[in-house]
Design a protein around this motif. Structure first.
Motif, PDB file in Angstrom:
ATOM      1  N   LEU A  13       0.716  -1.547  -0.482  1.00  0.00           N
ATOM      2  CA  LEU A  13      -0.353  -0.421   0.105  1.00  0.00           C
ATOM      3  C   LEU A  13       0.646   1.529   0.178  1.00  0.00           C
ATOM      4  CD1 LEU A  13      -2.963   1.100   0.043  1.00  0.00           C
ATOM      5  CD2 LEU A  13      -2.498   1.044   2.946  1.00  0.00           C
ATOM      6  N   LYS A  14       1.873   1.831   0.831  1.00  0.00           N
ATOM      7  CA  LYS A  14       2.909   2.417   0.562  1.00  0.00           C
ATOM      8  C   LYS A  14       3.591   2.351  -0.527  1.00  0.00           C
ATOM      9  CE  LYS A  14       7.081   3.805   3.638  1.00  0.00           C
ATOM     10  NZ  LYS A  14       7.529   4.180   5.024  1.00  0.00           N
ATOM     11  N   ARG A  15       3.943   1.188  -0.675  1.00  0.00           N
ATOM     12  CA  ARG A  15       4.594   1.491  -2.334  1.00  0.00           C
ATOM     13  C   ARG A  15       3.962   1.985  -3.287  1.00  0.00           C
ATOM     14  NH1 ARG A  15       8.709   3.277  -5.007  1.00  0.00           N
ATOM     15  NH2 ARG A  15       9.139   2.021  -6.412  1.00  0.00           N
ATOM     16  N   ILE A  16       2.159   1.411  -3.649  1.00  0.00           N
ATOM     17  CA  ILE A  16       1.313   2.022  -4.965  1.00  0.00           C
ATOM     18  C   ILE A  16       1.036   3.795  -4.016  1.00  0.00           C
ATOM     19  CG2 ILE A  16      -0.913   1.957  -5.027  1.00  0.00           C
ATOM     20  CD1 ILE A  16      -1.166  -1.301  -4.720  1.00  0.00           C
ATOM     21  N   GLU A  17       1.014   4.045  -2.707  1.00  0.00           N
ATOM     22  CA  GLU A  17       1.403   5.458  -2.622  1.00  0.00           C
ATOM     23  C   GLU A  17       2.348   6.335  -3.428  1.00  0.00           C
ATOM     24  OE1 GLU A  17       0.346   5.521   1.449  1.00  0.00           O
ATOM     25  OE2 GLU A  17      -2.054   5.155   1.572  1.00  0.00           O
ATOM     26  N   ALA A  18       3.166   5.684  -2.799  1.00  0.00           N
ATOM     27  CA  ALA A  18       4.301   6.703  -3.470  1.00  0.00           C
ATOM     28  C   ALA A  18       4.361   6.576  -5.420  1.00  0.00           C
ATOM     29  CB  ALA A  18       5.542   6.182  -3.315  1.00  0.00           C
ATOM     30  N   LEU A  19       3.973   5.798  -5.576  1.00  0.00           N
ATOM     31  CA  LEU A  19       4.035   5.856  -7.307  1.00  0.00           C
ATOM     32  C   LEU A  19       2.908   6.750  -7.958  1.00  0.00           C
ATOM     33  CD1 LEU A  19       4.817   1.538  -8.099  1.00  0.00           C
ATOM     34  CD2 LEU A  19       6.002   3.368  -8.671  1.00  0.00           C
ATOM     35  N   ASP A  43       1.515  -4.722 -11.370  1.00  0.00           N
ATOM     36  CA  ASP A  43       1.209  -5.216 -10.509  1.00  0.00           C
ATOM     37  C   ASP A  43       1.405  -5.166  -8.675  1.00  0.00           C
ATOM     38  OD1 ASP A  43       2.263  -6.008 -13.014  1.00  0.00           O
ATOM     39  OD2 ASP A  43       3.984  -5.538 -12.677  1.00  0.00           O
ATOM     40  N   LEU A  44       1.245  -4.098  -8.480  1.00  0.00           N
ATOM     41  CA  LEU A  44       1.484  -4.078  -7.211  1.00  0.00           C
ATOM     42  C   LEU A  44       0.004  -4.177  -6.502  1.00  0.00           C
ATOM     43  CD1 LEU A  44       3.698  -1.401  -6.831  1.00  0.00           C
ATOM     44  CD2 LEU A  44       4.168  -3.695  -4.914  1.00  0.00           C
ATOM     45  N   ILE A  45      -1.136  -3.681  -7.093  1.00  0.00           N
ATOM     46  CA  ILE A  45      -2.111  -3.680  -6.756  1.00  0.00           C
ATOM     47  C   ILE A  45      -3.296  -4.584  -7.401  1.00  0.00           C
ATOM     48  CG2 ILE A  45      -4.591  -2.742  -7.701  1.00  0.00           C
ATOM     49  CD1 ILE A  45      -3.396  -0.306  -8.531  1.00  0.00           C
ATOM     50  N   SER A  46      -2.207  -5.641  -8.116  1.00  0.00           N
ATOM     51  CA  SER A  46      -3.428  -7.225  -7.742  1.00  0.00           C
ATOM     52  C   SER A  46      -2.030  -7.660  -6.998  1.00  0.00           C
ATOM     53  CB  SER A  46      -2.695  -8.295  -9.594  1.00  0.00           C
ATOM     54  OG  SER A  46      -2.891  -6.885 -10.626  1.00  0.00           O
ATOM     55  N   LYS A  52       6.078   8.488 -21.437  1.00  0.00           N
ATOM     56  CA  LYS A  52       6.664   6.651 -21.384  1.00  0.00           C
ATOM     57  C   LYS A  52       7.022   6.877 -19.876  1.00  0.00           C
ATOM     58  CE  LYS A  52       8.584   2.769 -22.934  1.00  0.00           C
ATOM     59  NZ  LYS A  52       8.523   2.002 -23.189  1.00  0.00           N
ATOM     60  N   SER A  53       7.754   7.917 -19.267  1.00  0.00           N
ATOM     61  CA  SER A  53       7.474   7.650 -18.111  1.00  0.00           C
ATOM     62  C   SER A  53       6.246   7.852 -16.698  1.00  0.00           C
ATOM     63  CB  SER A  53       8.388   8.967 -16.911  1.00  0.00           C
ATOM     64  OG  SER A  53       8.782   9.221 -15.850  1.00  0.00           O
ATOM     65  N   LEU A  54       5.266   7.916 -17.654  1.00  0.00           N
ATOM     66  CA  LEU A  54       4.045   7.703 -16.597  1.00  0.00           C
ATOM     67  C   LEU A  54       3.399   6.531 -16.492  1.00  0.00           C
ATOM     68  CD1 LEU A  54       2.270  11.398 -17.600  1.00  0.00           C
ATOM     69  CD2 LEU A  54       3.446  10.561 -15.522  1.00  0.00           C
ATOM     70  N   HIS A  55       3.846   5.743 -18.153  1.00  0.00           N
ATOM     71  CA  HIS A  55       3.059   3.974 -18.504  1.00  0.00           C
ATOM     72  C   HIS A  55       3.667   3.409 -17.508  1.00  0.00           C
ATOM     73  CE1 HIS A  55       3.588   0.040 -20.893  1.00  0.00           C
ATOM     74  NE2 HIS A  55       2.011   0.855 -21.371  1.00  0.00           N
ATOM     75  N   SER A  56       5.254   3.700 -17.338  1.00  0.00           N
ATOM     76  CA  SER A  56       6.395   2.179 -16.787  1.00  0.00           C
ATOM     77  C   SER A  56       5.627   3.073 -15.137  1.00  0.00           C
ATOM     78  CB  SER A  56       6.819   3.197 -16.503  1.00  0.00           C
ATOM     79  OG  SER A  56       8.482   2.291 -16.202  1.00  0.00           O
ATOM     80  N   LEU A  57       5.110   3.742 -14.495  1.00  0.00           N
ATOM     81  CA  LEU A  57       5.009   3.268 -13.253  1.00  0.00           C
ATOM     82  C   LEU A  57       3.490   3.272 -13.375  1.00  0.00           C
ATOM     83  CD1 LEU A  57       5.318   7.632 -12.468  1.00  0.00           C
ATOM     84  CD2 LEU A  57       6.486   5.322 -11.423  1.00  0.00           C
ATOM     85  N   SER A  58       2.642   3.226 -14.267  1.00  0.00           N
ATOM     86  CA  SER A  58       1.101   2.667 -14.254  1.00  0.00           C
ATOM     87  C   SER A  58       1.316   1.104 -14.023  1.00  0.00           C
ATOM     88  CB  SER A  58       0.199   3.094 -15.777  1.00  0.00           C
ATOM     89  OG  SER A  58      -0.793   2.445 -15.451  1.00  0.00           O
ATOM     90  N   VAL A  59       2.071   1.026 -15.115  1.00  0.00           N
ATOM     91  CA  VAL A  59       2.900  -0.844 -14.601  1.00  0.00           C
ATOM     92  C   VAL A  59       2.832  -1.327 -13.869  1.00  0.00           C
ATOM     93  CG1 VAL A  59       4.538  -2.531 -16.096  1.00  0.00           C
ATOM     94  CG2 VAL A  59       3.397  -1.420 -17.817  1.00  0.00           C
ATOM     95  N   ASP A  60       4.228  -0.249 -12.978  1.00  0.00           N
ATOM     96  CA  ASP A  60       4.618  -0.257 -11.515  1.00  0.00           C
ATOM     97  C   ASP A  60       3.034  -1.092 -11.202  1.00  0.00           C
ATOM     98  OD1 ASP A  60       7.074  -1.223 -12.286  1.00  0.00           O
ATOM     99  OD2 ASP A  60       7.878   0.763 -12.201  1.00  0.00           O
ATOM    100  N   LYS A  61       2.179   0.098 -10.796  1.00  0.00           N
ATOM    101  CA  LYS A  61       1.267   0.271 -10.170  1.00  0.00           C
ATOM    102  C   LYS A  61       0.279  -1.060 -10.462  1.00  0.00           C
ATOM    103  CE  LYS A  61       0.279   4.351 -11.048  1.00  0.00           C
ATOM    104  NZ  LYS A  61      -0.985   5.761 -10.816  1.00  0.00           N
TER     105      LYS A  61
END
Length: 251
Positions: free
Chosen positions: A10-16, A52-55, A41-50
């Motif tokens: 949760l903390k990581r998602i909030e930071a992203l 994965d974490l949300i899943s 591209k940077s926003l898309h990378s952050l979205s991909v990371d989010k």
């Protein structure tokens, strides 16, 4: 539920999300296609990371919390839509610059900016709700006692229920005020549609019927708001909410 891991996710998602929101204004500032491409591209990378974490958060919490499951489904949906819109922009920016692509680029940016207004609110609200749900689960685990005593004291349970009801009422009010501010015409059309159903002989009306006649999506949100301010009455019928305008109330 692995509480420490859930809090870490949760903390990581909030930071992203904060990082994403800090970069988003650059979309308005970058006129150079290459700079805009790097930002997207940077926003898309952050979205991909989010995503994965949300899943992962969903896998941890869904089995033990129906409320968390519902909220996380909405979060997954919102993040998927954001990722899709960013991918659409990347596809346009990666092509040679010509008039038709510039036109598509502007339309795609406009759609992204419009969606972002709802997306940011949805994400922030959902993350707050998930945080509260984690705290509730931790609290119930603490007061649950031994393995043979899993139920929390009834007084605590009742207080938690009251707090939950207050939060739901507040959320309905905020949702209604947002609709009233952004789309005041929708509120008028919903109220008018409800009255039209009454004049056609239907005293208690389901939200979907109001939505059908008014053409306003999620008309139930507006009906709930009108109920809170006393313009509309509500009751349960067959497990579903039905509404009546107070001007048609017999008493």
């Amino acid at each position: 539920m692995r509480t420490e891991r859930v809090r870490e996710i949760l903390k990581r998602i909030e930071a992203l999300h904060r990082e994403s929101e800090s970069k988003f204004p650059l979309l308005y500032e970058d006129e150079d296609p290459e700079g805009l491409y790097r930002t997207v591209k940077s926003l898309h990378s952050l979205s991909v990371d989010k995503m994965d974490l949300i899943s992962e958060l969903y896998r941890e919490m869904a089995p033990i919390s129906g409320e968390a499951e519902a909220v996380l489904r909405e979060v997954q949906k919102s993040e998927h839509q954001m990722k899709f819109r960013l991918e659409e922009l990347l596809g346009i920016l990666s092509k040679p610059d010509n008039y038709s692509e510039r036109t598509r680029l502007k339309a795609s940016l406009d759609r992204l900016v419009h969606f972002h207004r709802i997306y940011d609110y949805t994400m922030r609200k959902a993350l707050q709700e998930i945080g509260k749900e984690v705290e509730s689960i931790e609290f119930l685990e603490r007061v649950g006692g031994s393995e043979n005593q899993k139920k929390a004291p009834m007084g605590i349970v009742e207080k938690l229920k009251k707090i939950d009801e207050m939060e739901k009422t507040l959320e309905k009010s905020l949702t209604f005020m947002r609709r009233l501010y952004l789309h005041p015409g929708d509120v008028y059309r919903v109220e008018e549609a409800l009255i039209r159903w009454h004049t056609m002989g239907l005293l208690w009306v389901e939200a979907r019927n109001v939505e059908k006649l008014s053409g306003v999506r999620n008309a139930g949100e507006i009906l709930e708001g009108l109920t809170l301010i006393g313009v509309v009455e509500r009751k349960e019928r067959g497990g579903e909410s039905v509404y009546r305008h107070r001007s048609f109330s017999s008493g």
